[in-house]
Design a protein around this motif. Structure first.
Motif, PDB file in Angstrom:
ATOM      1  N   ALA A  73       0.841  -1.189   0.000  1.00 27.91           N
ATOM      2  CA  ALA A  73       0.000   0.000   0.000  1.00 27.91           C
ATOM      3  C   ALA A  73       0.878   1.240   0.000  1.00 27.91           C
ATOM      4  CB  ALA A  73      -0.919  -0.002   1.209  1.00 27.91           C
ATOM      5  N   LYS A  74       0.544   2.193  -0.872  1.00 33.01           N
ATOM      6  CA  LYS A  74       1.319   3.419  -0.982  1.00 33.01           C
ATOM      7  C   LYS A  74       0.658   4.568  -0.227  1.00 33.01           C
ATOM      8  CE  LYS A  74       3.230   6.582  -4.467  1.00 33.01           C
ATOM      9  NZ  LYS A  74       3.325   6.860  -5.932  1.00 33.01           N
ATOM     10  N   ALA A  75      -0.676   4.639  -0.253  1.00 33.86           N
ATOM     11  CA  ALA A  75      -1.396   5.735   0.395  1.00 33.86           C
ATOM     12  C   ALA A  75      -2.798   5.286   0.754  1.00 33.86           C
ATOM     13  CB  ALA A  75      -1.447   6.958  -0.517  1.00 33.86           C
ATOM     14  N   ILE A  76      -3.381   5.982   1.731  1.00 36.24           N
ATOM     15  CA  ILE A  76      -4.725   5.680   2.225  1.00 36.24           C
ATOM     16  C   ILE A  76      -5.526   6.967   2.259  1.00 36.24           C
ATOM     17  CG2 ILE A  76      -6.042   4.921   4.254  1.00 36.24           C
ATOM     18  CD1 ILE A  76      -3.650   3.147   4.938  1.00 36.24           C
ATOM     19  N   ASP A  77      -6.797   6.865   1.913  1.00 33.62           N
ATOM     20  CA  ASP A  77      -7.702   8.000   2.062  1.00 33.62           C
ATOM     21  C   ASP A  77      -9.057   7.476   2.504  1.00 33.62           C
ATOM     22  OD1 ASP A  77      -9.300   7.332  -0.374  1.00 33.62           O
ATOM     23  OD2 ASP A  77      -7.458   7.886  -1.409  1.00 33.62           O
ATOM     24  N   ALA A  78     -10.036   8.350   2.595  1.00 34.31           N
ATOM     25  CA  ALA A  78     -11.350   7.973   3.128  1.00 34.31           C
ATOM     26  C   ALA A  78     -12.076   6.951   2.262  1.00 34.31           C
ATOM     27  CB  ALA A  78     -12.208   9.215   3.301  1.00 34.31           C
ATOM     28  N   LYS A  79     -11.691   6.831   0.993  1.00 33.36           N
ATOM     29  CA  LYS A  79     -12.424   5.958   0.083  1.00 33.36           C
ATOM     30  C   LYS A  79     -11.679   4.687  -0.287  1.00 33.36           C
ATOM     31  CE  LYS A  79     -15.171   9.691  -1.949  1.00 33.36           C
ATOM     32  NZ  LYS A  79     -15.571  10.370  -3.212  1.00 33.36           N
ATOM     33  N   GLY A  80     -10.459   4.529   0.186  1.00 35.14           N
ATOM     34  CA  GLY A  80      -9.761   3.302  -0.142  1.00 35.14           C
ATOM     35  C   GLY A  80      -8.254   3.403  -0.033  1.00 35.14           C
ATOM     36  N   VAL A  81      -7.581   2.487  -0.727  1.00 42.30           N
ATOM     37  CA  VAL A  81      -6.128   2.336  -0.642  1.00 42.30           C
ATOM     38  C   VAL A  81      -5.538   2.420  -2.046  1.00 42.30           C
ATOM     39  CG1 VAL A  81      -4.248   0.842   0.118  1.00 42.30           C
ATOM     40  CG2 VAL A  81      -6.434   0.813   1.349  1.00 42.30           C
ATOM     41  N   THR A  82      -4.460   3.165  -2.181  1.00 40.93           N
ATOM     42  CA  THR A  82      -3.710   3.219  -3.431  1.00 40.93           C
ATOM     43  C   THR A  82      -2.487   2.324  -3.301  1.00 40.93           C
ATOM     44  OG1 THR A  82      -4.428   5.495  -3.846  1.00 40.93           O
ATOM     45  CG2 THR A  82      -2.526   4.687  -5.092  1.00 40.93           C
ATOM     46  N   LEU A  83      -2.326   1.405  -4.253  1.00 36.94           N
ATOM     47  CA  LEU A  83      -1.199   0.480  -4.226  1.00 36.94           C
ATOM     48  C   LEU A  83       0.010   1.109  -4.907  1.00 36.94           C
ATOM     49  CD1 LEU A  83      -3.069  -2.847  -5.089  1.00 36.94           C
ATOM     50  CD2 LEU A  83      -2.737  -1.741  -2.861  1.00 36.94           C
ATOM     51  N   GLU A  84       1.170   0.455  -4.755  1.00 34.55           N
ATOM     52  CA  GLU A  84       2.416   1.041  -5.257  1.00 34.55           C
ATOM     53  C   GLU A  84       2.441   1.182  -6.774  1.00 34.55           C
ATOM     54  OE1 GLU A  84       5.644  -1.367  -3.952  1.00 34.55           O
ATOM     55  OE2 GLU A  84       4.731  -3.257  -4.578  1.00 34.55           O
ATOM     56  N   ASP A  85       1.623   0.390  -7.494  1.00 28.92           N
ATOM     57  CA  ASP A  85       1.567   0.529  -8.954  1.00 28.92           C
ATOM     58  C   ASP A  85       0.472   1.485  -9.399  1.00 28.92           C
ATOM     59  OD1 ASP A  85      -0.724  -0.902  -8.461  1.00 28.92           O
ATOM     60  OD2 ASP A  85      -0.269  -2.567  -9.820  1.00 28.92           O
ATOM     61  N   GLY A  86      -0.184   2.159  -8.442  1.00 33.77           N
ATOM     62  CA  GLY A  86      -1.233   3.115  -8.763  1.00 33.77           C
ATOM     63  C   GLY A  86      -2.634   2.544  -8.762  1.00 33.77           C
ATOM     64  N   THR A  87      -2.758   1.237  -8.666  1.00 32.45           N
ATOM     65  CA  THR A  87      -4.070   0.605  -8.617  1.00 32.45           C
ATOM     66  C   THR A  87      -4.829   1.033  -7.369  1.00 32.45           C
ATOM     67  OG1 THR A  87      -3.229  -1.321  -9.795  1.00 32.45           O
ATOM     68  CG2 THR A  87      -5.282  -1.622  -8.583  1.00 32.45           C
ATOM     69  N   ARG A  88      -6.143   1.182  -7.497  1.00 34.71           N
ATOM     70  CA  ARG A  88      -6.967   1.573  -6.362  1.00 34.71           C
ATOM     71  C   ARG A  88      -7.748   0.371  -5.836  1.00 34.71           C
ATOM     72  NH1 ARG A  88      -7.318   5.696  -3.028  1.00 34.71           N
ATOM     73  NH2 ARG A  88      -9.593   5.644  -3.095  1.00 34.71           N
ATOM     74  N   VAL A  89      -7.861   0.271  -4.517  1.00 33.55           N
ATOM     75  CA  VAL A  89      -8.747  -0.683  -3.853  1.00 33.55           C
ATOM     76  C   VAL A  89      -9.759   0.147  -3.085  1.00 33.55           C
ATOM     77  CG1 VAL A  89      -8.931  -2.530  -2.149  1.00 33.55           C
ATOM     78  CG2 VAL A  89      -6.944  -2.439  -3.673  1.00 33.55           C
ATOM     79  N   GLU A  90     -10.982   0.200  -3.599  1.00 31.77           N
ATOM     80  CA  GLU A  90     -12.024   0.985  -2.939  1.00 31.77           C
ATOM     81  C   GLU A  90     -12.520   0.227  -1.711  1.00 31.77           C
ATOM     82  OE1 GLU A  90     -12.550   3.997  -3.956  1.00 31.77           O
ATOM     83  OE2 GLU A  90     -11.310   3.766  -5.751  1.00 31.77           O
ATOM     84  N   ALA A  91     -12.816   0.961  -0.641  1.00 31.09           N
ATOM     85  CA  ALA A  91     -13.242   0.304   0.601  1.00 31.09           C
ATOM     86  C   ALA A  91     -14.088   1.242   1.439  1.00 31.09           C
ATOM     87  CB  ALA A  91     -12.023  -0.155   1.400  1.00 31.09           C
ATOM     88  N   ASP A  92     -15.044   0.636   2.160  1.00 29.51           N
ATOM     89  CA  ASP A  92     -15.850   1.396   3.114  1.00 29.51           C
ATOM     90  C   ASP A  92     -15.124   1.552   4.439  1.00 29.51           C
ATOM     91  OD1 ASP A  92     -18.236   1.530   1.383  1.00 29.51           O
ATOM     92  OD2 ASP A  92     -18.284  -0.645   1.706  1.00 29.51           O
ATOM     93  N   GLN A  93     -14.396   0.505   4.842  1.00 33.05           N
ATOM     94  CA  GLN A  93     -13.629   0.510   6.077  1.00 33.05           C
ATOM     95  C   GLN A  93     -12.213   0.035   5.771  1.00 33.05           C
ATOM     96  OE1 GLN A  93     -15.612   1.721   8.236  1.00 33.05           O
ATOM     97  NE2 GLN A  93     -17.633   1.112   7.480  1.00 33.05           N
TER      98      GLN A  93
END
Length: 318
Positions: A73-93
């Motif tokens: 994981a590269k970064a976290i925000d209120a809507k999910g996680v950004t992976l090191e290759d730029g891919t997004r994982v959307e999440a509620d929690q």
């Protein structure tokens, strides 16, 4: 509609949490390593490498319904996680349980499981050839390592060095005195209340001489530096308002939130909830995470250490 829950880190709390929620939520476990590393077994594997394969457990069969993503994981925000290759994982929690790092060969450097196996074999051979063993740091890893070596290799002269005046000084004194007596009975020399002044490495065993604070010199064929773990908290530092405490850990509120985001939680070694970085401390957080009385995103309900209605499971069923 089931909740989407992203868990960053597949250590003791992350893997167990993902498995516990697999039937009730859309779980994504984000973990760069291919295998779960059973840390206590890795200490014993230094003296008995045959345990290594049992101490490394593949993630590929952990979840039945959810998914495991082999990435960092590269970064976290209120809507999910950004992976090191730029891919997004959307999440509620989002739960961050990225654990901690320690000296080799007890935990891998990054995601390198093959390197961990090679380090284990190399250091085991160094240990077999050594006569005088110095262990600097008498926490859980150092104390256990001293016991394992003295039991499995009684011909070795093991010295355990700590800057503290007693073993486990923050715990009831009976624990430290009992462990000290057992180690001495096993032939381990304890040097307490003395800091090593000239460690050449903080992460890798080596041969050399130690100078202690009292000016004494001690020569060893192999020195294990195990003076404490440091939390892997880098991804949490991307959140606004995050505060570090000791050993790179992140301050959390009573509901294990590291920032103002109500749906982002920190758990395990990375979260400073007042406990030391041990599996026992993590085990006290897990029941709260799975069964605590707080619905994610709200301030009411149970705090860490209290047990009531479901927390993660209730969030997963909303």
């Amino acid at each position: 509609m089931s909740q989407k829950i992203a868990i960053v880190g597949g250590g003791y709390i992350g893997a167990e949490l993902a498995k516990s929620l697999d039937d009730t939520a859309e779980v994504t476990l984000i973990e760069p390593r291919s295998h779960f590393v059973h840390a206590p077994a890795m200490i014993r594997a230094v003296v008995d490498p045959s345990l290594l394969d049992r101490a490394l457990i593949p993630y590929d069969r952990l979840l039945t319904n959810g998914r495991v993503i082999a990435s960092k994981a590269k970064a976290i925000d209120a809507k999910g996680v950004t992976l090191e290759d730029g891919t997004r994982v959307e999440a509620d929690q989002i739960v961050v349980a990225t654990g901690s790092s320690n000296a080799m060969p007890f935990k891998p450097q990054g995601a390198d499981i093959a390197g961990l196996k090679a380090d284990n074999q190399r250091i085991h051979q160094q240990l077999k050839a050594a006569r005088r063993i110095g262990i600097v740091g008498a926490g859980a890893v150092g104390t256990e390592l001293a016991g394992e070596i003295s039991y499995a290799m009684p011909d070795k002269k093991v010295t355990l060095i700590s800057s503290d005046e007693a073993l486990f000084p923050t715990m009831p004194s009976k624990l430290g005195s009992s462990l000290a007596a057992k180690l001495r009975k096993a032939g381990v020399t304890l040097i307490l209340g003395q800091r090593a002044e000239n460690l050449e490495s903080m992460t890798e065993p080596y041969a050399g001489s130690l100078q202690l604070a009292d000016g004494s010199q001690h020569d060893f064929d192999l020195i294990f530096p195990v003076i404490g773990s440091r939390a892997n908290s880098e991804v949490l530092e991307t959140l606004a308002g995050v505060q570090k405490t000791t050993a790179n850990r992140i301050k959390v509120d009573p509901w294990m939130r590291p920032s103002s985001l109500p749906n982002v939680f920190a758990a395990g070694d990375v979260a400073d909830v007042g406990d030391a970085m041990t599996i026992v401390a993590t085990s006290r957080q897990l029941p709260w995470a799975v069964n605590g009385g707080v619905k994610f995103g709200h301030c009411g309900g149970a705090k860490v250490g209290q047990f009531g209605a479901s927390a993660l499971e209730r969030a997963a069923l909303i």
